[in-house]
Design a protein around this motif. Structure first.
Motif, mmCIF file in Angstrom:
data_model
loop_
_atom_site.group_PDB
_atom_site.id
_atom_site.type_symbol
_atom_site.label_atom_id
_atom_site.label_comp_id
_atom_site.label_asym_id
_atom_site.label_seq_id
_atom_site.Cartn_x
_atom_site.Cartn_y
_atom_site.Cartn_z
ATOM 1 N N ASP A 80 0.823 -1.200 0.000
ATOM 2 C CA ASP A 80 0.000 0.000 0.000
ATOM 3 C C ASP A 80 0.860 1.255 0.000
ATOM 4 O OD1 ASP A 80 0.981 -0.529 2.480
ATOM 5 O OD2 ASP A 80 -0.837 0.038 3.574
ATOM 6 N N LEU A 81 1.959 1.249 0.742
ATOM 7 C CA LEU A 81 2.860 2.392 0.759
ATOM 8 C C LEU A 81 3.493 2.585 -0.610
ATOM 9 C CD1 LEU A 81 4.408 4.623 2.225
ATOM 10 C CD2 LEU A 81 6.097 2.913 2.898
ATOM 11 N N ARG A 82 3.908 1.484 -1.245
ATOM 12 C CA ARG A 82 4.510 1.577 -2.576
ATOM 13 C C ARG A 82 3.506 2.137 -3.583
ATOM 14 N NH1 ARG A 82 8.869 -0.374 -5.071
ATOM 15 N NH2 ARG A 82 9.502 -1.557 -3.232
ATOM 16 N N ALA A 83 2.249 1.712 -3.482
ATOM 17 C CA ALA A 83 1.231 2.209 -4.407
ATOM 18 C C ALA A 83 1.025 3.709 -4.236
ATOM 19 C CB ALA A 83 -0.080 1.460 -4.191
ATOM 20 N N ILE A 84 1.046 4.179 -2.988
ATOM 21 C CA ILE A 84 0.885 5.608 -2.728
ATOM 22 C C ILE A 84 2.057 6.387 -3.316
ATOM 23 C CG2 ILE A 84 0.820 7.365 -0.919
ATOM 24 C CD1 ILE A 84 -0.690 5.347 0.809
ATOM 25 N N LEU A 85 3.273 5.907 -3.081
ATOM 26 C CA LEU A 85 4.449 6.609 -3.595
ATOM 27 C C LEU A 85 4.501 6.578 -5.111
ATOM 28 C CD1 LEU A 85 7.211 5.514 -1.039
ATOM 29 C CD2 LEU A 85 5.882 7.626 -1.097
ATOM 30 N N ASN A 86 4.078 5.465 -5.722
ATOM 31 C CA ASN A 86 4.083 5.382 -7.182
ATOM 32 C C ASN A 86 3.102 6.362 -7.810
ATOM 33 O OD1 ASN A 86 6.091 3.451 -7.446
ATOM 34 N ND2 ASN A 86 4.666 1.736 -7.362
ATOM 35 N N ALA A 87 2.063 6.736 -7.060
ATOM 36 C CA ALA A 87 1.075 7.670 -7.596
ATOM 37 C C ALA A 87 1.577 9.111 -7.572
ATOM 38 C CB ALA A 87 -0.232 7.569 -6.805
ATOM 39 N N LEU A 88 2.660 9.381 -6.850
ATOM 40 C CA LEU A 88 3.195 10.738 -6.775
ATOM 41 C C LEU A 88 3.931 11.081 -8.057
ATOM 42 C CD1 LEU A 88 4.573 10.766 -3.123
ATOM 43 C CD2 LEU A 88 2.407 11.696 -3.951
ATOM 44 N N PRO A 89 3.752 12.293 -8.593
ATOM 45 C CA PRO A 89 4.440 12.664 -9.832
ATOM 46 C C PRO A 89 5.923 12.947 -9.645
ATOM 47 C CG PRO A 89 3.160 14.515 -9.014
ATOM 48 C CD PRO A 89 2.836 13.361 -8.119
ATOM 49 N N ASP A 90 6.333 13.292 -8.421
ATOM 50 C CA ASP A 90 7.732 13.623 -8.164
ATOM 51 C C ASP A 90 8.511 12.378 -7.759
ATOM 52 O OD1 ASP A 90 7.454 16.367 -8.650
ATOM 53 O OD2 ASP A 90 6.704 16.708 -6.620
ATOM 54 N N PRO A 91 9.783 12.291 -8.141
ATOM 55 C CA PRO A 91 10.616 11.164 -7.696
ATOM 56 C C PRO A 91 10.799 11.178 -6.181
ATOM 57 C CG PRO A 91 11.629 12.285 -9.569
ATOM 58 C CD PRO A 91 10.499 13.147 -9.116
ATOM 59 N N VAL A 92 10.637 9.999 -5.555
ATOM 60 C CA VAL A 92 10.746 9.862 -4.100
ATOM 61 C C VAL A 92 11.623 8.661 -3.789
ATOM 62 C CG1 VAL A 92 9.504 9.493 -1.924
ATOM 63 C CG2 VAL A 92 8.456 10.868 -3.745
ATOM 64 N N LEU A 93 12.550 8.842 -2.837
ATOM 65 C CA LEU A 93 13.411 7.759 -2.350
ATOM 66 C C LEU A 93 13.261 7.635 -0.848
ATOM 67 C CD1 LEU A 93 16.774 8.447 -4.272
ATOM 68 C CD2 LEU A 93 14.963 6.844 -4.897
ATOM 69 N N VAL A 94 13.222 6.391 -0.338
ATOM 70 C CA VAL A 94 13.249 6.116 1.093
ATOM 71 C C VAL A 94 14.551 5.374 1.380
ATOM 72 C CG1 VAL A 94 12.139 4.958 3.028
ATOM 73 C CG2 VAL A 94 10.743 6.004 1.239
ATOM 74 N N LEU A 95 15.373 5.944 2.278
ATOM 75 C CA LEU A 95 16.681 5.374 2.603
ATOM 76 C C LEU A 95 16.688 4.862 4.029
ATOM 77 C CD1 LEU A 95 18.967 8.246 1.201
ATOM 78 C CD2 LEU A 95 17.938 6.361 -0.064
ATOM 79 N N ASP A 96 17.512 3.828 4.294
ATOM 80 C CA ASP A 96 17.698 3.394 5.669
ATOM 81 C C ASP A 96 18.852 4.173 6.282
ATOM 82 O OD1 ASP A 96 19.979 2.339 4.575
ATOM 83 O OD2 ASP A 96 19.400 0.244 4.832
ATOM 84 N N ASP A 97 19.226 3.808 7.524
ATOM 85 C CA ASP A 97 20.265 4.570 8.207
ATOM 86 C C ASP A 97 21.637 4.397 7.575
ATOM 87 O OD1 ASP A 97 20.316 1.945 8.870
ATOM 88 O OD2 ASP A 97 20.726 2.244 11.007
ATOM 89 N N SER A 98 21.812 3.384 6.720
ATOM 90 C CA SER A 98 23.097 3.191 6.034
ATOM 91 C C SER A 98 23.068 3.770 4.621
ATOM 92 C CB SER A 98 23.450 1.703 5.966
ATOM 93 O OG SER A 98 22.477 0.992 5.215
#
Length: 442
Positions: A80-98
Motif C-alpha cells: 500500500d505504501l509503494r502504491a501511494i508513492l508510485n502515484a506521486l508525480p515527483d521522484p521519491v526515495l526512502v533510505l535506511d540509516d546506512s
C-alpha cells in the motif's frame, strides 16, 4: 495508557474492599442483616467503579482496529505504501540509516534507473550537496530545500525529511528524499529574461533613431527643408515600426492568455482565404508574384476563431510574398486528411481526431538553413535581422502563428530547402469527416 487505567481501577477496588472489611470488623458477626446490606452496597460500589474506570466501547459495526505501524525493513516494503508513492508525480526515495535505497517510486526509477532499490545512494547519485544534507539530517538538523546540478537533463530541487519508525522494538531512523523537477520553471525564467531583453533592444533602436533626428532638427538642420522632409520620413517609419511591435506584443499576450481555452466558434476557411488573398493582391502584383490557390470543391467549416485564423493566414501568406523572388509563385494548398496513418503522423497528440485540414503556404525564396528552423517560432528570432527589419517585420509573426495553432489544438510544420524555398503547413482538427472529398485547383 491502558496499563495506567487498570492501575487506577485496581487501586479504587482495593480501597473499596478495605473499607468493606473494616466495616465488617466494626459491626461484628452477630448483625447479619446489616452485614448483608453492607455487602450488597459494596458490590454495587465495586460495579460502579469498574464501569467508571473502563474506557467506553464503540458501537457494533464502528470498531476501529489499532493502526499498524509501517516498518521499513529491508525487503519488506508494504504494497500500500509503494502504491501511494508510485502515484506521486515527483521522484521519491526512502533510505535506511546506512543510506541504502529501500523504496524508489515509479518516477524515481524512471529518472535514476529501474534497478536502484537495494543499492547504496552513493552508487546511484554522486551529489556532494545531497550527502552533506543527509549528514545534517542524521545529526537532527533541519535541511532546507536545495538545488541539485543537472540530472538526466532535469533541473531538480531536493527536499529531505527524517522518518522515525520502530522496527523490532528499536528506533530505526530513515530518510525521505523528494525531488521536484523545476526544469519548466527554469526555462520560463530564462525565456522571460530573454523576452525582456529582446523587447528592450527592439524598442531601443527606433527610439534612439527618433531622439537623434529630433536633436538634429532642433540644431543644425533647423532651417534645412530638404533634410527636415527626409528626417521626418525616417522618423515616421521608425514610429510605425514601434507601433507594429507594440501591437504584435499585445496580440501575442492576448493569445497566450487564452491559449489553453479551445475556441468556441466555427470558421469558413474558403471565405477567410479569399479575404486574405484579396487584401494582398496589390502587394503581389507590384513584384510580379502570382498567388496560386488549390482547395477542395467542398471545404467544410472547422472549429475555430475566424479572426485568429485570419491572422495566421495573413502572416504566412504575407511572409511568403516578402521572401519570394520577383516574378515568383506563391502556392496555397488546402487538403483534407482522413487517413488514420497521416493523422497519427501529423497530429500524434490528438488520436481521437476523425479528420484534419492541412493548409500549406509554399514560397520561392532563398530557403532557410536547417539549424534555424527549430527556433523560427521564438519571439524576435530572425534568420536575417537586417532584411527582416527592412521589410517591416517585428520578429513576432511566427510566434503568434504558433500560439494560435496551439489554441486550436493544431500543429505547425516547417520545411525548407536552401535555394528553393520554404513550406509552412498548419494542421487544424475537424470534428467530423466530410461526406465528399474531391480536390480541385483554383
Amino acid at each position: 495508557m491502558l496499563r495506567r487505567g487498570f492501575t487506577i481501577l485496581f487501586r479504587d477496588l482495593a480501597i473499596l474492599v478495605a473499607a468493606i472489611v473494616a466495616l465488617l470488623i466494626v459491626i461484628g458477626r452477630g448483625d447479619w442483616p446489616f452485614l448483608a446490606v453492607a455487602t450488597a452496597f459494596g458490590l454495587c460500589a465495586a460495579a460502579l467503579v469498574v464501569l467508571y474506570r473502563l474506557p467506553p466501547s464503540l458501537p457494533r459495526g464502528d470498531t476501529q482496529p489499532a493502526p499498524t505501524p509501517l516498518h521499513f525493513a529491508r525487503g519488506e516494503n508494504p504494497s500500500d505504501l509503494r502504491a501511494i508513492l508510485n502515484a506521486l508525480p515527483d521522484p521519491v526515495l526512502v533510505l535506511d540509516d546506512s543510506r541504502q535505497i529501500l523504496i524508489a517510486n515509479a518516477a524515481a526509477r524512471s529518472l535514476l534507473g529501474a534497478e536502484i532499490e537495494e543499492r547504496s545512494l552513493l552508487a546511484v547519485l554522486r551529489q556532494p550537496a545531497l550527502l552533506t544534507a543527509l549528514e545534517a539530517l542524521a545529526r537532527g538538523e533541519e535541511s532546507p530545500a536545495f538545488d541539485l546540478p543537472d540530472i538526466g537533463g532535469h533541473a531538480l530541487v531536493a527536499e529531505l525529511s527524517r522518518i522515525d519508525s520502530e522496527t523490532s522494538g528499536e528506533s530505526a531512523p530513515h530518510s525521505l528524499i523528494v525531488f521536484h523537477d523545476v526544469s519548466g520553471l527554469r526555462r520560463a525564467e530564462t525565456l522571460r529574461s530573454d523576452f525582456v531583453a529582446n523587447v528592450s533592444h527592439e524598442l531601443k533602436t527606433p527610439l534612439a533613431t527618433l531622439i537623434g533626428f529630433l536633436e538634429t532638427l532642433k540644431g543644425p538642420a533647423r532651417n534645412d527643408e530638404k533634410a527636415r522632409e527626409r528626417f521626418l520620413d525616417i522618423m515616421l517609419a521608425e514610429a510605425q515600426r514601434m507601433s507594429r511591435i507594440v501591437a504584435d506584443l499585445l496580440s501575442l499576450s492576448r493569445i497566450e492568455l487564452n491559449e489553453y481555452q479551445a475556441p468556441e466558434g466555427r470558421a469558413d476557411l474558403r471565405r477567410l482565404l479569399g479575404s486574405v488573398i484579396d487584401g494582398l493582391t496589390l502587394k503581389a502584383k507590384q513584384r510580379g508574384i502570382v498567388v496560386r490557390v488549390a482547395t477542395p470543391e467542398r471545404l467544410p467549416e472547422v472549429p475555430g476563431d475566424a479572426d485568429e485564423l485570419t491572422q495566421v493566414l495573413q502572416n504566412l501568406i504575407e511572409n511568403a510574398l516578402k521572401y519570394s523572388h520577383d516574378q515568383a509563385m506563391v502556392t496555397v494548398e488546402v487538403m483534407i486528411i482522413t487517413d488514420p496513418a497521416l493523422l497519427r503522423l501529423h497530429m500524434p497528440h490528438f488520436r481521437s481526431v476523425p479528420a484534419a485540414v492541412a493548409i500549406s503556404v509554399r514560397d520561392q525564396g532563398p530557403g532557410i538553413a536547417r539549424e534555424h528552423i527549430p527556433r523560427l517560432t521564438e519571439r524576435f528570432y530572425r534568420v536575417d535581422t537586417a532584411r527582416s527589419r527592412e521589410m517591416g517585420g517585428t520578429g513576432l509573426g511566427l510566434a503568434i502563428v504558433k500560439h494560435i495553432i496551439n489554441r486550436h489544438r493544431g500543429k505547425l510544420e516547417i520545411q525548407s530547402v536552401l535555394g528553393e524555398g520554404s513550406t509552412f503547413t498548419i494542421y487544424l482538427p475537424m470534428d467530423s469527416v466530410p461526406r465528399e472529398i474531391s480536390p480541385a485547383a483554383a
